[in-house]
Write a protein that holds these residues in place. Structure first.
Motif, PDB file in Angstrom:
ATOM      1  N   GLU A  34       0.850  -1.204   0.000  1.00 28.19           N
ATOM      2  CA  GLU A  34       0.000   0.000   0.000  1.00 28.19           C
ATOM      3  C   GLU A  34       0.886   1.255   0.000  1.00 28.19           C
ATOM      4  O   GLU A  34       1.768   1.394   0.826  1.00 28.19           O
ATOM      5  CB  GLU A  34      -0.931  -0.017   1.227  1.00 28.19           C
ATOM      6  N   LYS A  51     -20.372  10.337   2.870  1.00 27.22           N
ATOM      7  CA  LYS A  51     -21.647   9.968   3.487  1.00 27.22           C
ATOM      8  C   LYS A  51     -21.757  10.529   4.902  1.00 27.22           C
ATOM      9  O   LYS A  51     -22.849  10.836   5.383  1.00 27.22           O
ATOM     10  CB  LYS A  51     -21.823   8.451   3.478  1.00 27.22           C
ATOM     11  N   GLY A 111       3.771  -0.225  -5.120  1.00 25.10           N
ATOM     12  CA  GLY A 111       4.031  -1.567  -5.642  1.00 25.10           C
ATOM     13  C   GLY A 111       4.114  -1.527  -7.161  1.00 25.10           C
ATOM     14  O   GLY A 111       3.264  -0.918  -7.814  1.00 25.10           O
ATOM     15  N   ASP A 312     -12.181  -0.759  -8.855  1.00 24.37           N
ATOM     16  CA  ASP A 312     -12.295   0.285  -9.883  1.00 24.37           C
ATOM     17  C   ASP A 312     -11.429  -0.013 -11.102  1.00 24.37           C
ATOM     18  O   ASP A 312     -11.801   0.296 -12.243  1.00 24.37           O
ATOM     19  CB  ASP A 312     -11.854   1.646  -9.314  1.00 24.37           C
TER      20      ASP A 312
HETATM   21  C1  FAD Z   1     -16.465  11.209  -3.767  1.00 26.55           C
HETATM   22  C2  FAD Z   1     -16.718   9.752  -3.947  1.00 26.55           C
HETATM   23  C3  FAD Z   1     -17.716   9.145  -3.238  1.00 26.55           C
HETATM   24  C4  FAD Z   1     -17.944   7.793  -3.384  1.00 26.55           C
HETATM   25  N1  FAD Z   1     -18.954   7.233  -2.676  1.00 26.55           N
HETATM   26  C5  FAD Z   1     -19.206   5.914  -2.792  1.00 26.55           C
HETATM   27  C6  FAD Z   1     -20.240   5.305  -2.050  1.00 26.55           C
HETATM   28  O1  FAD Z   1     -20.954   5.961  -1.282  1.00 26.55           O
HETATM   29  N2  FAD Z   1     -20.436   3.981  -2.186  1.00 26.55           N
HETATM   30  C7  FAD Z   1     -19.682   3.219  -3.025  1.00 26.55           C
HETATM   31  O2  FAD Z   1     -19.914   2.019  -3.129  1.00 26.55           O
HETATM   32  N3  FAD Z   1     -18.690   3.780  -3.764  1.00 26.55           N
HETATM   33  C8  FAD Z   1     -18.429   5.097  -3.650  1.00 26.55           C
HETATM   34  N4  FAD Z   1     -17.411   5.656  -4.362  1.00 26.55           N
HETATM   35  C9  FAD Z   1     -16.547   4.781  -5.185  1.00 26.55           C
HETATM   36  C10 FAD Z   1     -15.521   4.072  -4.298  1.00 26.55           C
HETATM   37  O3  FAD Z   1     -14.766   5.027  -3.582  1.00 26.55           O
HETATM   38  C11 FAD Z   1     -14.574   3.213  -5.126  1.00 26.55           C
HETATM   39  O4  FAD Z   1     -15.341   2.378  -5.975  1.00 26.55           O
HETATM   40  C12 FAD Z   1     -13.713   2.350  -4.220  1.00 26.55           C
HETATM   41  O5  FAD Z   1     -12.900   3.135  -3.387  1.00 26.55           O
HETATM   42  C13 FAD Z   1     -12.830   1.424  -5.061  1.00 26.55           C
HETATM   43  O6  FAD Z   1     -12.107   0.595  -4.210  1.00 26.55           O
HETATM   44  P1  FAD Z   1     -10.708   0.029  -4.707  1.00 26.55           P
HETATM   45  O7  FAD Z   1     -10.231  -0.853  -3.599  1.00 26.55           O
HETATM   46  O8  FAD Z   1     -10.844  -0.542  -6.055  1.00 26.55           O
HETATM   47  O9  FAD Z   1      -9.774   1.311  -4.849  1.00 26.55           O
HETATM   48  P2  FAD Z   1      -9.328   2.394  -3.784  1.00 26.55           P
HETATM   49  O10 FAD Z   1     -10.303   2.568  -2.710  1.00 26.55           O
HETATM   50  O11 FAD Z   1      -8.945   3.579  -4.601  1.00 26.55           O
HETATM   51  O12 FAD Z   1      -8.021   1.775  -3.131  1.00 26.55           O
HETATM   52  C14 FAD Z   1      -6.865   1.576  -3.898  1.00 26.55           C
HETATM   53  C15 FAD Z   1      -5.676   1.573  -2.985  1.00 26.55           C
HETATM   54  O13 FAD Z   1      -4.521   1.247  -3.744  1.00 26.55           O
HETATM   55  C16 FAD Z   1      -3.448   2.081  -3.353  1.00 26.55           C
HETATM   56  N5  FAD Z   1      -2.500   2.121  -4.468  1.00 26.55           N
HETATM   57  C17 FAD Z   1      -2.684   2.666  -5.683  1.00 26.55           C
HETATM   58  N6  FAD Z   1      -1.614   2.439  -6.459  1.00 26.55           N
HETATM   59  C18 FAD Z   1      -0.751   1.735  -5.707  1.00 26.55           C
HETATM   60  C19 FAD Z   1       0.534   1.183  -5.939  1.00 26.55           C
HETATM   61  N7  FAD Z   1       1.127   1.252  -7.131  1.00 26.55           N
HETATM   62  N8  FAD Z   1       1.154   0.532  -4.935  1.00 26.55           N
HETATM   63  C20 FAD Z   1       0.570   0.400  -3.713  1.00 26.55           C
HETATM   64  N9  FAD Z   1      -0.648   0.893  -3.453  1.00 26.55           N
HETATM   65  C21 FAD Z   1      -1.302   1.539  -4.432  1.00 26.55           C
HETATM   66  C22 FAD Z   1      -4.103   3.402  -3.049  1.00 26.55           C
HETATM   67  O14 FAD Z   1      -3.289   4.184  -2.198  1.00 26.55           O
HETATM   68  C23 FAD Z   1      -5.387   2.929  -2.358  1.00 26.55           C
HETATM   69  O15 FAD Z   1      -5.206   2.785  -0.974  1.00 26.55           O
HETATM   70  C24 FAD Z   1     -17.157   7.009  -4.260  1.00 26.55           C
HETATM   71  C25 FAD Z   1     -16.143   7.621  -4.999  1.00 26.55           C
HETATM   72  C26 FAD Z   1     -15.914   8.972  -4.846  1.00 26.55           C
HETATM   73  C27 FAD Z   1     -14.808   9.606  -5.629  1.00 26.55           C
END
Ligand code: FAD
Length: 469
Positions: A34, A51, A111, A312
């Motif tokens: 991370e 939220k 990473g 995502d």
């Molecule tokens: C304003 C806003 C409000 C939202 N509200 C909602 C909601 O109410 N409900 C809902 O379901 N969704 C909501 N979403 C969408 C939701 O935030 C995302 O779908 C979710 O965070 C995706 O999860 P993830 O684990 O794929 O990515 P992320 O949560 O983005 O986590 C990815 C992680 O990877 C890490 N990372 C990135 N690149 C590297 C690397 N090369 N090496 C090591 N670590 C790395 C980052 O630091 C991060 O910690 C919202 C989005 C936004 C922008």
């Protein structure tokens, strides 16, 4: 000599945490790399802080529509302090404790894949080798359009973590983030102008965006439909001048603001994760198969199928709950394959059974297919509409309840394939629809699922009656 784990997850957001957890529960060893905070965007700059800001707004809005209730004023400093609490003050100690308690090893740093099954954790960090799989769960970043690039715009990160309301805020983009942040910051004291190229929430039927636009206007937001940014400049005193381009009309009206929020979409966080070392294109979304294994441009698996992508970054559904679901699927699949078994579950929900709540006032909640999606998929459908305010329970729930429901029925199977609800409290109602859609519960069976009186859920009875049962 590389440190070896069965699974290495790049990205410790909600998706990566779930992938690693399920792999460990399946008997494997797992490491998470991370680069920022364990918990990801969702915990600190997206779902949780947004939220936490929006719930007090909804409570005040509901109280404002309730005879006999006075005192609907928000206290911005308290609301922001509550938000800070739910964003854990941007510290990840609790999530790190959870990760370690789940038996997952944590490496801090960026990473990067260095070749098949290897990841470097941090610029000068250790080289990690995965015996079975690497999971990319790096999430997405806000896209800043070129016309805003020079004015240091807010992105969703600023909009969810700002310490005070800017007096004047222009929001560019009428999607979920734009509408939710307009709701929050106007309630917290900003004079908000929302510029939207098309209708608000334009992936949903018109009534959803229309009700949200009406709610925003009632709250004092200047909602401009068919408007975008022609250009923007920030002057030395910090004021931003946004020149508006109006669809079909003359360009040129200038709006002054203290901040401008770019709420104009997301891009995959894959530019700098070493994709080129395994033949993939940096900066691209990562398409996957039904167990989240990355597929290349030719549709084939990468090098036998050790690379997975969840959340995502695969662009299937940019929502935390769907990313977590995909994380569970991939963790289970990796553990099963490591033991020489078939994966126990696949991504059945895909893009067709995605529930989503938009926390505006009123809320919008949807699951499954819209009429347009269903017809495009070749289904013979009937669309049933109902004004939620006509339900007795809705009237009791809120004076003058305004809301609309739309049910999409697949006529050949007589099951619901989609539901869209707009109205106060509908976010908590959508899961019933999700169960009906995913379970393909026949309408004639649903008729026996009797909603309690007088709840807003009596809507189900009215929808079935309107269908003819
Ligand atoms: C304003 C806003 C409000 C939202 N509200 C909602 C909601 O109410 N409900 C809902 O379901 N969704 C909501 N979403 C969408 C939701 O935030 C995302 O779908 C979710 O965070 C995706 O999860 P993830 O684990 O794929 O990515 P992320 O949560 O983005 O986590 C990815 C992680 O990877 C890490 N990372 C990135 N690149 C590297 C690397 N090369 N090496 C090591 N670590 C790395 C980052 O630091 C991060 O910690 C919202 C989005 C936004 C922008």
């Amino acid at each position: 000599m590389a440190d070896e784990f069965d699974v290495i997850v790049i990205g410790g957001g909600p998706t990566g945490e779930n992938a690693a957890d399920r792999a460990v529960r399946g008997g494997l060893t797992a490491a998470v790399v991370e680069s920022e905070l364990v918990g990801g965007e969702c915990s600190y700059w997206a779902c949780m802080p947004s939220k936490a800001l929006l719930r007090p707004v909804a409570v005040a809005a509901e109280a404002g529509h309730m005879r006999g209730v006075t005192g609907t004023t928000l206290e911005p400093a308290e609301v922001l302090a509550r938000r800070d609490y739910w964003a854990a003050d941007w510290k990840d100690d609790r999530q790190v404790d959870w990760l370690r308690g789940a038996g997952i090893e944590l490496f801090r740093g960026v990473g990067r894949i260095t070749g098949p099954r290897t990841v470097r954790a941090g610029d000068d960090g250790p080289l990690l080798r995965a015996r079975h799989a690497i999971v990319v769960a790096t999430g997405s970043d806000a896209v800043v359009p070129p016309e805003l690039a020079t004015v240091r715009p807010w992105t969703s990160r600023d909009a969810t973590s700002a310490k005070e309301a800017p007096p004047r805020l222009v929001i560019v983009g009428g999607g979920v983030v734009g509408c939710e942040m307009a709701t929050a910051w106007s309630a917290l004291g900003s004079k908000v102008t929302l510029l939207s190229r098309g209708r608000l929430l334009d992936r949903l039927p018109d009534f959803a965006g229309d009700l949200v636009a009406a709610g925003l206007r009632e709250a004092g937001v200047d909602v401009r439909i068919g408007a975008s940014v022609a250009s923007a400049q920030r002057s030395d005193d910090g004021t931003v001048r946004v020149t508006v381009a109006a669809a079909g009309g003359p360009d040129g009206e200038a709006i002054e603001a203290d901040e401008v929020l770019a709420a104009t979409g997301r891009a995959p966080r894959t530019k700098d994760i070493g994709l080129e070392t395994v033949g993939l294109t940096p900066g691209s979304w990562l398409p996957v198969d039904e167990t989240m294994r990355v597929v290349g441009a030719d549709g084939g698996l990468i090098d036998g199928g050790w690379l997975y992508a969840c959340g995502d970054v695969n662009h299937l559904a940019l929502l935390t709950h769907m990313g977590k679901y995909q994380g569970r699927i991939s963790g289970d699949a990796i553990a099963a394959r490591a033991a020489g078994r078939e994966p126990p579950v696949t991504n059945e929900a895909g893009t067709r059974w995605v529930p989503q709540v938009v926390f505006t006032a009123p809320e919008v909640a949807a699951v499954g297919l819209t009429q347009q999606d269903a017809e495009r998929a070749g289904l013979r459908v009937r669309v049933v509409d109902y004004e939620i305010g006509k339900v007795a329970g809705a009237g009791v729930y809120e004076d003058g309840y305004t809301g609309h429901a739309q049910m999409i029925v697949d006529l050949d199977r007589e099951v619901i394939v989609g539901m869209i609800l707009a109205g106060p409290g509908t976010g908590e109602m959508i899961h019933a629809a999700t169960i009906a859609v995913v379970g393909a519960v026949p309408l004639r069976r649903l008729w026996h699922a009797v909603p309690s009186y007088p709840t807003v859920s009596e809507l189900w009875l009215r929808l079935l009656e309107a269908y003819g049962l």
